[in-house]
Scaffold this active site. Structure first.
Site, PDB file in Angstrom:
ATOM      1  N   ALA A   1       0.765  -1.194  -0.116  1.00  0.00           N
ATOM      2  CA  ALA A   1      -0.006  -0.066   0.066  1.00  0.00           C
ATOM      3  C   ALA A   1       0.856   1.469   0.005  1.00  0.00           C
ATOM      4  O   ALA A   1       1.961   1.315   0.464  1.00  0.00           O
ATOM      5  CB  ALA A   1      -0.772   0.060   1.398  1.00  0.00           C
TER       6      ALA A   1
ATOM      7  N   LEU B   1      -5.153  -2.450   3.994  1.00  0.00           N
ATOM      8  CA  LEU B   1      -5.823  -3.045   2.927  1.00  0.00           C
ATOM      9  C   LEU B   1      -7.051  -1.871   2.781  1.00  0.00           C
ATOM     10  O   LEU B   1      -7.285  -0.904   3.577  1.00  0.00           O
ATOM     11  CB  LEU B   1      -6.439  -4.180   3.072  1.00  0.00           C
TER      12      LEU B   1
ATOM     13  N   ASP C   1     -13.087   7.952   4.870  1.00  0.00           N
ATOM     14  CA  ASP C   1     -11.432   8.307   4.681  1.00  0.00           C
ATOM     15  C   ASP C   1     -11.115   9.365   5.522  1.00  0.00           C
ATOM     16  O   ASP C   1     -10.547   9.417   6.596  1.00  0.00           O
ATOM     17  CB  ASP C   1     -11.267   8.581   3.155  1.00  0.00           C
TER      18      ASP C   1
ATOM     19  N   HIS D   1     -10.735  -4.666   5.745  1.00  0.00           N
ATOM     20  CA  HIS D   1     -10.119  -4.621   6.900  1.00  0.00           C
ATOM     21  C   HIS D   1     -10.450  -5.678   8.005  1.00  0.00           C
ATOM     22  O   HIS D   1      -9.664  -6.288   8.667  1.00  0.00           O
ATOM     23  CB  HIS D   1     -10.611  -3.209   7.729  1.00  0.00           C
TER      24      HIS D   1
ATOM     25  N   ARG E   1     -10.721   4.960  -2.365  1.00  0.00           N
ATOM     26  CA  ARG E   1     -11.676   5.969  -1.538  1.00  0.00           C
ATOM     27  C   ARG E   1     -12.750   6.390  -2.180  1.00  0.00           C
ATOM     28  O   ARG E   1     -13.750   6.649  -1.652  1.00  0.00           O
ATOM     29  CB  ARG E   1     -10.667   7.172  -1.380  1.00  0.00           C
TER      30      ARG E   1
ATOM     31  N   ARG F   1      -0.717  -8.889  -3.949  1.00  0.00           N
ATOM     32  CA  ARG F   1      -1.398  -9.877  -4.954  1.00  0.00           C
ATOM     33  C   ARG F   1      -0.622 -10.225  -5.930  1.00  0.00           C
ATOM     34  O   ARG F   1      -1.013 -11.241  -6.756  1.00  0.00           O
ATOM     35  CB  ARG F   1      -2.795  -9.232  -5.417  1.00  0.00           C
TER      36      ARG F   1
ATOM     37  N   ALA G   1       2.066   2.528   3.541  1.00  0.00           N
ATOM     38  CA  ALA G   1       2.974   1.695   4.326  1.00  0.00           C
ATOM     39  C   ALA G   1       4.419   2.586   4.687  1.00  0.00           C
ATOM     40  O   ALA G   1       4.754   2.319   5.859  1.00  0.00           O
ATOM     41  CB  ALA G   1       2.929   0.216   3.597  1.00  0.00           C
TER      42      ALA G   1
ATOM     43  N   TYR H   1      -1.372 -13.020   1.005  1.00  0.00           N
ATOM     44  CA  TYR H   1      -1.821 -12.518   2.256  1.00  0.00           C
ATOM     45  C   TYR H   1      -1.865 -13.569   3.275  1.00  0.00           C
ATOM     46  O   TYR H   1      -1.387 -13.492   4.542  1.00  0.00           O
ATOM     47  CB  TYR H   1      -3.096 -11.932   2.348  1.00  0.00           C
TER      48      TYR H   1
ATOM     49  N   LYS I   1      -7.030   2.945   9.655  1.00  0.00           N
ATOM     50  CA  LYS I   1      -8.417   3.767   9.855  1.00  0.00           C
ATOM     51  C   LYS I   1      -9.223   3.731   8.669  1.00  0.00           C
ATOM     52  O   LYS I   1      -8.270   3.762   7.615  1.00  0.00           O
ATOM     53  CB  LYS I   1      -8.353   5.079  10.559  1.00  0.00           C
TER      54      LYS I   1
END
Ligand code: NDP
Ligand SMILES: O=C1OC[C@@H](O)[C@H](O)[C@H]1O
Length: 499
Positions: free
Chosen positions: A138, A203, A308, A208, A296, A163, A141, A187, A226
């Site tokens: 991500a 993710l 978000d 989540h 998003r 993936r 990260a 994963y 979050k």
């Protein structure tokens, strides 16, 4: 990455090796914030002049030193000024004012640099480092975990799963991560790796719940991005399961771990400004930062501005008032023009009015594509928290990323009619509590990591966010979505197999 300036799309290319391209925290983001911050800084300077005038410095009077929290260069701006002006050696106060402004500006540059280039510390040989695995390569990260981990002797970012194997390997190579899992089962393979002790879950929101439950089931502690999930019920289940398994689970509201946020909470709780009457939180970025195909804006993946950025505004209102919203009196979404969903259930922006106990009212505003004014004047990013209290006001600029730059303005009424006010500015980059660890360059994520590790190691974290808190925040988000007419985000279809 493209950014709209006066309606013109400007493309910038990232050269930074540490931050993933396209991240909202990429160098491009920092350059854009630099421009915005410069404007804020000018406003700051004007404010500083008014502070000086208040104390009679500019008019040549004596300065009463006003001690505020530590600022960019160690002492507070007022402290530096106070010391300088009290010397009374006849040198121009404006020179000192200039010094303070420069210190503030250089401090800002220093922090941006440290955010992308934190110092490295060797791994501890006394306390076994916690090996982290990241689910998904991500964008967030590097900023949220990989860079903060460099300066933590008890954290090793050991594995990443994506993936696509090539993507996982490229990410691992770029960030010096030992193990890369790739492919459709990547994963789960990461979760099955006995060397992984803690999982970072960045993710999409809609995944989540599933992957946090799977990670907990595999016996891993979880640092969960979050908003915690798509529904309050899912969040409750995750935290109950973590409790049952004796594992640490934290919703990554990183900003709450920063000393500036703690200071604002302290001011409001101290009673200095009297009872809170109204709170407002705003978080928005201009159109052009986030691509239309971003997670998003994807309903199935738990997208929406309220999920978000809105999750921060809800969290901030709840945290600062120390209470839960009793009702959402209005919620107006600005719909994302979806090409695949009609009518669109994704909010690109949301404006909501809330009530809290004791006649406190609240407003929140969030936007992921804040349109330019008059079609051409780009909007400034907004990260503002404000509290109106019986005895004055508090404004907290850049509440969600205070490590980059912030500004706490406290204005106390000094006359009964409230016309006369005493104003002060605080900036808190280092903890004021003796038992807290922290450096002025620590990001919100670094403070968060400190707390997470302490919790995993059985030590007392500097501050913490409980499961009940996370459930209540999702509850607040749900209330806003219900009122808006958009309804809740889709719950996960995943069910943990009963063994
Ligand atoms: N704390 C903070 O400051 C921030 C938190 N966030 C949160 O972090 C999470 C991720 O945000 P961000 O890094 O911006 O998002 P990205 O799109 O960059 O990352 C999401 C990751 O999810 C994986 N993924 C798995 N399934 C899907 C799918 N069906 N569609 C798309 N991606 C999928 C991808 O991993 P793979 O590599 O396997 O393809 C991808 O790397 C969100 O929950 C967001 O709210 C985001 C930004 C800031
Ligand atoms: O968590 C976040 O913080 C910063 C925002 O720009 C971003 O959209 C959000 O996911």
């Amino acid at each position: 990455m493209a950014y709209e300036v006066f309606g013109v799309r400007v493309c910038l290319k990232s050269k930074n090796a540490d931050t993933a391209d396209g991240s909202v925290f990429s160098p491009q983001f920092c350059v854009a914030s630099l421009a915005c911050e410069t404007v804020i800084l000018v406003i700051n300077c004007l404010d500083m002049i008014s502070v000086l005038e208040e104390y009679g410095v500019v008019c040549g009077g004596r300065l009463r030193v006003h001690s505020a929290g530590p600022c960019a260069y160690g002492g507070s701006a007022q402290d530096i000024l106070g010391e300088a002006c009290n010397r009374g050696d006849g040198r121009s106060e404006y020179l000192y004012l200039f010094t303070v402004i420069m210190a503030s500006f250089l401090g800002f540059l220093k922090r941006i640099r440290a955010l992308n280039n934190p110092p490295r510390v060797p791994l501890s040989t006394e306390s076994a480092p916690i090996k982290f695995g990241i689910l998904g390569a991500a964008n967030i990260a590097p900023v949220a975990l990989i860079l903060p981990a460099r300066s933590h002797a008890e954290v090793e970012v050991y594995a990443v799963a994506a993936r696509d194997l090539a993507k996982a390997q490229a990410f691992a190579a770029k960030h010096g991560i030992e193990k890369a899992y790739g492919g459709p089962t990547a994963y789960q393979q990461l979760l099955d790796d006995p060397r992984v002790a803690a999982v970072y879950n960045p993710l999409p929101n809609g995944l989540h719940y599933e992957w946090t439950m799977k990670a907990l089931s595999a016996g891993k502690h979880v640092l969960l991005e979050k908003p915690s999930s798509d529904t309050a019920a899912e969040t409750r289940e995750m935290f109950e399961y973590a409790e049952q398994k004796g594992l640490v689970l934290l919703e990554a509201f990183h900003y709450r771990f920063h000393p500036a946020v703690q200071r604002v909470k302290e001011i409001l709780s101290s009673g200095e400004l009297g009872a809170i009457k109204h709170v407002e939180a705003r978080m928005a970025i201009p159109r052009g930062f986030i691509k239309d195909d971003d997670i998003r804006f994807n309903y199935e993946l738990g997208g929406g501005a309220m999920m978000d950025m809105g999750c921060y505004t809800m969290d901030c209102l709840r945290y600062m008032t120390g209470s839960e919203p009793t009702s959402v009196t209005s919620a107006k979404p600005d719909l994302f023009p979806s090409k695949t969903q009609s009518p669109s259930l994704v909010d690109q922006g949301m404006t909501a009015e809330l009530t809290f106990p004791n006649d406190v009212t609240g407003s929140l505003f969030c936007h992921l594509r804040h349109p330019p004014s008059y079609y051409i004047i780009p909007k400034m990013p907004e990260f503002l928290f404000e509290a109106e209290c019986e005895g004055g006001e508090l404004k907290f600029f850049i509440f969600a990323l205070p490590n980059i730059y912030h500004y706490i303005e406290v204005s106390t009424k000094t006359s009964k009619d409230g016309q006369e006010r005493k104003k002060r500015v605080e900036k808190v980059y280092k903890p004021t509590q003796e038992d807290w660890s922290g450096e002025d360059w620590w990001s919100t994520y670094r403070y968060q990591l400190e707390a997470f590790v302490n919790k995993v190691k059985g030590r007392k974290p500097q501050t913490w966010i409980t499961g009940d808190d996370a459930v209540a925040n999702m509850g607040g988000i749900e209330k806003v979505y219900e009122k808006s007419g958009l309804g809740l985000r889709p719950a996960s279809e995943f069910k943990l197999p009963v063994l």
